[in-house]
Enzyme design. Sequence first.
Site, PDB file in Angstrom:
ATOM      1  CB  SER A   1      -0.896  -0.015   1.231  1.00 27.05           C
ATOM      2  OG  SER A   1      -1.665   1.142   1.253  1.00 27.05           O
ATOM      3  N   GLY A   2       0.621   2.128  -0.935  1.00 24.98           N
ATOM      4  CA  GLY A   2       1.363   3.385  -1.013  1.00 24.98           C
ATOM      5  C   GLY A   2       2.616   3.291  -1.870  1.00 24.98           C
TER       6      GLY A   2
ATOM      7  CB  THR B   1      -3.528   3.850  -7.690  1.00 29.00           C
ATOM      8  OG1 THR B   1      -4.012   2.769  -6.887  1.00 29.00           O
ATOM      9  CG2 THR B   1      -4.694   4.571  -8.322  1.00 29.00           C
TER      10      THR B   1
ATOM     11  CG  ASN C   1      -1.764   5.573  -0.632  1.00 25.10           C
ATOM     12  OD1 ASN C   1      -1.747   6.796  -0.798  1.00 25.10           O
ATOM     13  ND2 ASN C   1      -1.884   4.715  -1.634  1.00 25.10           N
TER      14      ASN C   1
ATOM     15  CB  SER D   1      -5.108   3.659   0.666  1.00 20.25           C
ATOM     16  OG  SER D   1      -4.885   2.280   0.599  1.00 20.25           O
ATOM     17  CB  SER D   2      -6.807   1.200  -4.222  1.00 23.67           C
ATOM     18  OG  SER D   2      -5.982   2.030  -4.997  1.00 23.67           O
TER      19      SER D   2
ATOM     20  N   GLY E   1      -2.814  -2.783  -2.134  1.00 25.19           N
ATOM     21  CA  GLY E   1      -1.512  -3.369  -1.791  1.00 25.19           C
ATOM     22  C   GLY E   1      -1.529  -4.068  -0.443  1.00 25.19           C
TER      23      GLY E   1
ATOM     24  CD  GLU F   1      -4.464  -2.298   3.794  1.00 28.34           C
ATOM     25  OE1 GLU F   1      -4.104  -1.204   3.315  1.00 28.34           O
ATOM     26  OE2 GLU F   1      -5.653  -2.588   3.995  1.00 28.34           O
TER      27      GLU F   1
HETATM   28  N1  ATP Z   1       5.179   8.095  -9.984  1.00 29.74           N
HETATM   29  C1  ATP Z   1       4.810   8.873  -8.988  1.00 29.74           C
HETATM   30  N2  ATP Z   1       5.098  10.182  -9.027  1.00 29.74           N
HETATM   31  C2  ATP Z   1       4.727  10.998  -8.029  1.00 29.74           C
HETATM   32  N3  ATP Z   1       4.081  10.580  -6.932  1.00 29.74           N
HETATM   33  C3  ATP Z   1       3.761   9.283  -6.825  1.00 29.74           C
HETATM   34  C4  ATP Z   1       4.105   8.367  -7.854  1.00 29.74           C
HETATM   35  N4  ATP Z   1       3.656   7.154  -7.498  1.00 29.74           N
HETATM   36  C5  ATP Z   1       3.047   7.318  -6.293  1.00 29.74           C
HETATM   37  N5  ATP Z   1       3.111   8.584  -5.894  1.00 29.74           N
HETATM   38  C6  ATP Z   1       2.590   9.153  -4.648  1.00 29.74           C
HETATM   39  O1  ATP Z   1       2.308   8.104  -3.779  1.00 29.74           O
HETATM   40  C7  ATP Z   1       0.953   8.065  -3.391  1.00 29.74           C
HETATM   41  C8  ATP Z   1       0.466   6.666  -3.297  1.00 29.74           C
HETATM   42  O2  ATP Z   1       0.475   6.053  -4.496  1.00 29.74           O
HETATM   43  P1  ATP Z   1      -0.659   5.068  -4.956  1.00 29.74           P
HETATM   44  O3  ATP Z   1      -1.965   5.560  -4.538  1.00 29.74           O
HETATM   45  O4  ATP Z   1      -0.453   4.801  -6.353  1.00 29.74           O
HETATM   46  O5  ATP Z   1      -0.304   3.815  -4.132  1.00 29.74           O
HETATM   47  P2  ATP Z   1      -0.903   2.368  -4.241  1.00 29.74           P
HETATM   48  O6  ATP Z   1       0.230   1.466  -4.491  1.00 29.74           O
HETATM   49  O7  ATP Z   1      -2.003   2.383  -5.184  1.00 29.74           O
HETATM   50  O8  ATP Z   1      -1.433   2.112  -2.782  1.00 29.74           O
HETATM   51  P3  ATP Z   1      -2.717   1.333  -2.310  1.00 29.74           P
HETATM   52  O9  ATP Z   1      -2.359  -0.086  -2.339  1.00 29.74           O
HETATM   53  O10 ATP Z   1      -2.896   1.834  -0.945  1.00 29.74           O
HETATM   54  O11 ATP Z   1      -3.764   1.707  -3.204  1.00 29.74           O
HETATM   55  C9  ATP Z   1       0.236   8.842  -4.467  1.00 29.74           C
HETATM   56  O12 ATP Z   1      -0.920   9.443  -3.964  1.00 29.74           O
HETATM   57  C10 ATP Z   1       1.284   9.879  -4.876  1.00 29.74           C
HETATM   58  O13 ATP Z   1       1.248  10.962  -3.996  1.00 29.74           O
HETATM   59 MG    MG Z   2      -3.915   2.132  -5.145  1.00 29.22          MG
END
Ligand code: ATP
Ligand code: MG
Length: 1037
Positions: A165-166, A170, A215, A218-219, A446, A448
Amino acid sequence: MDLSNITDLMRKTQASIDEKGFLFKSTDAVVNPLSLSLSLSLSHSHSQAVGSDGIRVMMESALTARDRVGVQDFVLLENHTSEVAFIENLRKRFKENLIYTYIGSVLVSMNPYKELEIYTKQHMERYRGVNFYEVSPHIYAVADNAYRSMRTERRDQCILISGESGAGKTEASKKVLQYYAITCPANEHVQTVKDRLLQSNPVLEAFGNAKTLRNDNSSRFGKYMDIQFDFKGAPVGGHILNYLLEKSRVVHQSHGERNFHIFYQLIEGAEDDLLRRLGLERNAQQYQYLVKGNCPKVSSINDRNDWKTVRKALSIIGFTEDEVEELLNIIASVLHLGNVQYGGEDSGCSYITTETQIKYLARLLGVDGTVLKEALTHKKITAKGEELMSPLNQEQAASARDALSKAIYGRTFTWLVNKINDSLAFKEESFSSKNASVIGLLDIYGFEVFQNNSFEQFCINYCNEKLQQLFIELTLKSEQDEYEAEGITWEPVQYFNNKIICDLVEEKFKGIISILVSIPQHSPSFHKLADGKTRKVMGREEFRLSHYAGEVNYNVNGFLDKNNDLLFRNLKEAATQFKNSLAKLMEILMSKEPSYVRCIKPNDAKQAGRFDEVLIRHQVKYLGLMENLRVRRAGFAYRRRYETFLQRYKSLCPDTWPNWDGRLVDGVSTLVKHLGYKPEEYKLGRTKIFIRFPKTLFATEDALEVRKHSLATQLQSSWKGYSQKNKYQKMRQAAIRVQAWWRGILARREAKRRREAANTIRRFIKGFIYRHQPRCPENEYFLDYVRYSFLMKLHRSLPKTVLDKSWPTPPPALVEASEQLRKLCMQNMVWKYCKSISPEWKHQLEQKMVASEIFKDKKDNYPQSVSKLFVNTRLNGEDINPKVLQTLGNEKMKYAVSITKYDRKGYKARNRQLLLMADSAVIVEEAKVKQRIDYNSLKGISVSSLSDGMFVFHVACEDNKQKGDVVLQNEHVIETITKVAICADKINSINITQGSIKFDVAQGKEGIIDFTSGSELLIAKAKNGHLSVTAPRLNSR
Ligand SMILES: Nc1ncnc2c1ncn2[C@@H]1O[C@H](COP(=O)(O)OP(=O)(O)OP(=O)(O)O)[C@@H](O)[C@H]1O
Ligand SMILES: [Mg+2]
């Protein structure tokens, strides 16, 4: 949304909160586990990719300079077995904001926690149609590769994004989607699809994402999205599968966490009017469901702006205003439900203390308030076949309320996904999904770990476990299995296979899910299974699972709701359904060629630039990146079945092109030898060729690309030839048709002409036959024609001079007219002639006329005289003796000529002159007037018909002065006689005699002149006393 019967819904709340979202799209695609293979794409299908070479070179040099930091591909690490070196490489690159690194074709992505300038359109262009190794690692390269593989190999693709997660899953999935939206070809329809695909994200995130400790966005649901492409590579549709939404969040959030974004967005962003309609206040603190985590505001989130984005996205996707209103009614009603409070009676029954909430709820949900109240405070039980309403106590009622909230929200989410799917569905009927190629995008919640982990965390982590299993299956295990199977010498690489954990969760009878299901009445007691040490740190209601990514303690208490005796069935169904839906997801993924993105989270503080080595090492370990690298280093980057390989590259070798007849392996062998593969670059297995380095394959690809051009040229030229030929044939056919048509016209024209000609001839002949009949239909044409042609002929050949006597012969009908015309013509000519002649000439002609009257056809030498002009006189004043002139006084002399006079007796010839006066002719000898013959006494004049010049004046004898007739001769006999005839007015008294002329000699004596024709003129007295004249014969006679 079926919310009309809230009582029914209540029953269901107590019974089962089923998840329609688990319905998976089934795919019958073939499972292919052998796909570690770089989903290397095999063609520069859109080589027009880079807009401007200049920009590209510039960008590349700048980027490669930076990219010299560390290695772009872990495979290039000196010490590839060293985890330290691995982490160090990550750190170096991370420091330089180089967040992407490859392990072969797997992309390792570090979350930068800040906006980087690497997602511009130019960047996209740079990755379009370019081989993996040519440019620095990027999520766009993965996206482009998958796209090209799909297009060239016509194989469905999927991009699996994993990480805790994070870690940025996404975000990565959004980048992929954006890449396709920008770079894929589009028309108007496709543009709509692209917009909707892109806009589905903010909507789903508003309803399905929340701030967690891990996050801020977070999805809280799993998402698998299919993007469908048509044969031209344009995105034409999409479909989303959603997985288990974390509904518990609707009613409860841990400290520092929030409910789903939409609630805050609504409260912060909605217009006053809307809030009033929904009965809401602009204050999140007012709502029980929003205060649990004590975290209404998050610095990284702007709820008000997000609200606008979501509202816009909803309308782009195609939600009507009514639908949006309905949707918000339900969201608001969840908030109202949360605020429903209960009071307790001593009897244990509960009652609702917040009437206003019920009022709002009744309105927003469209249900009856009383029924709703009853439903919120009672449960239905069936006793001895009878349904009874049994009251709930305060605690039970609150639980029922929350269950209803969760159910409502869960169903709303499912409805939302279905609506989005409707709007993304490809609508053209001609386009069957069979023709569509698909790229799947998996962005699941992700892994967690929280302080307190409930059933939902269990599901989330189980899902990640399964994905890791899939990764292992597809990369580590199957790859090595394949080497074995293909008979490639291989040193096995050890790795941790998490299958054991998956089995622990899902195995029949023994698995955790089975146990949960099979012990409905009591808490499943995992505690006693733990060893002594673990038991100490764990509560009695906990169990600990050593996930691939770490250990997690789950609290069974959270799994079960003691106050709801029916919840067990829910859990059972939910767990089983989740398990099944995951199995289906695995099937979908296995049927496609996968690309992997492994996301790594650099720190737990969501801070940019912070590289938490422990955390990272942990992720590197559990993601199996080291093993991945080892297999990659030892193995082969690319493999293809012989037939596939040969089919694709056979054009590169003369021996295999266009077809190879022998064994496939020999064909491939011949081909790669021809291509100059070195022995260490490839291995030939039983059914496949294994190529060790991507660069070898890329070189081959490049060669193919070049070859394609020449093949294309060949094809083009054949096609051009063919089409030209076709065109020529068509033109020829057309020309022939035109010709035939024209010939037809000509022939018809000719036939018509002939027919008419025949008719004319026929009419002509008929006319000719009837020509002597009076005018009738049969001959009128003929007659007219004859007339016409006569007149035309006449018109063309009218005589030009009076002397021209020619005249066309008229047809019988025109004889009279012709004669008239002729006369007219002659008259006209004469008149014209006369008008034009001079008096002298007139005089001349008058004389000639007289001569003609007298001599024409009568005297031999007349014709000769015609052309000789008559002269006024042959003797002038000086030729005549002045005495004579004196004698004649002023008498006017009209004509004078020399003559010869023959004596009447001896016919002696004597030269004399003949002068014609006004009323007499005078014969003169020298100066003496010898004889004057009065015209009145001139009885006549005789001449012969021959060519001689003899003439005799017959003079009346009564006059004594007269000496008888006078015999004369001269050369100008015609002229002289004519003059005399005119002067003496004796035109009718000229005798032209043949043979002899008799004349009076005097007193009754007669002389005779005999004329004969001879060779020359001879005038002499003959023996018979006659004057004999021999006249020469003239040619004219
Ligand atoms: N390539 C990137 N460039 C800039 N910021 C990023 C990037 N990837 C992730 N982030 C930052 O990290 C945060 C978390 O990313 P994201 O929501 O994609 O995580 P996730 O893997 O989908 O987590 P979860 O499993 O909780 O959904 C985003 O809101 C953003 O602020
Ligand atoms: Mg996500």
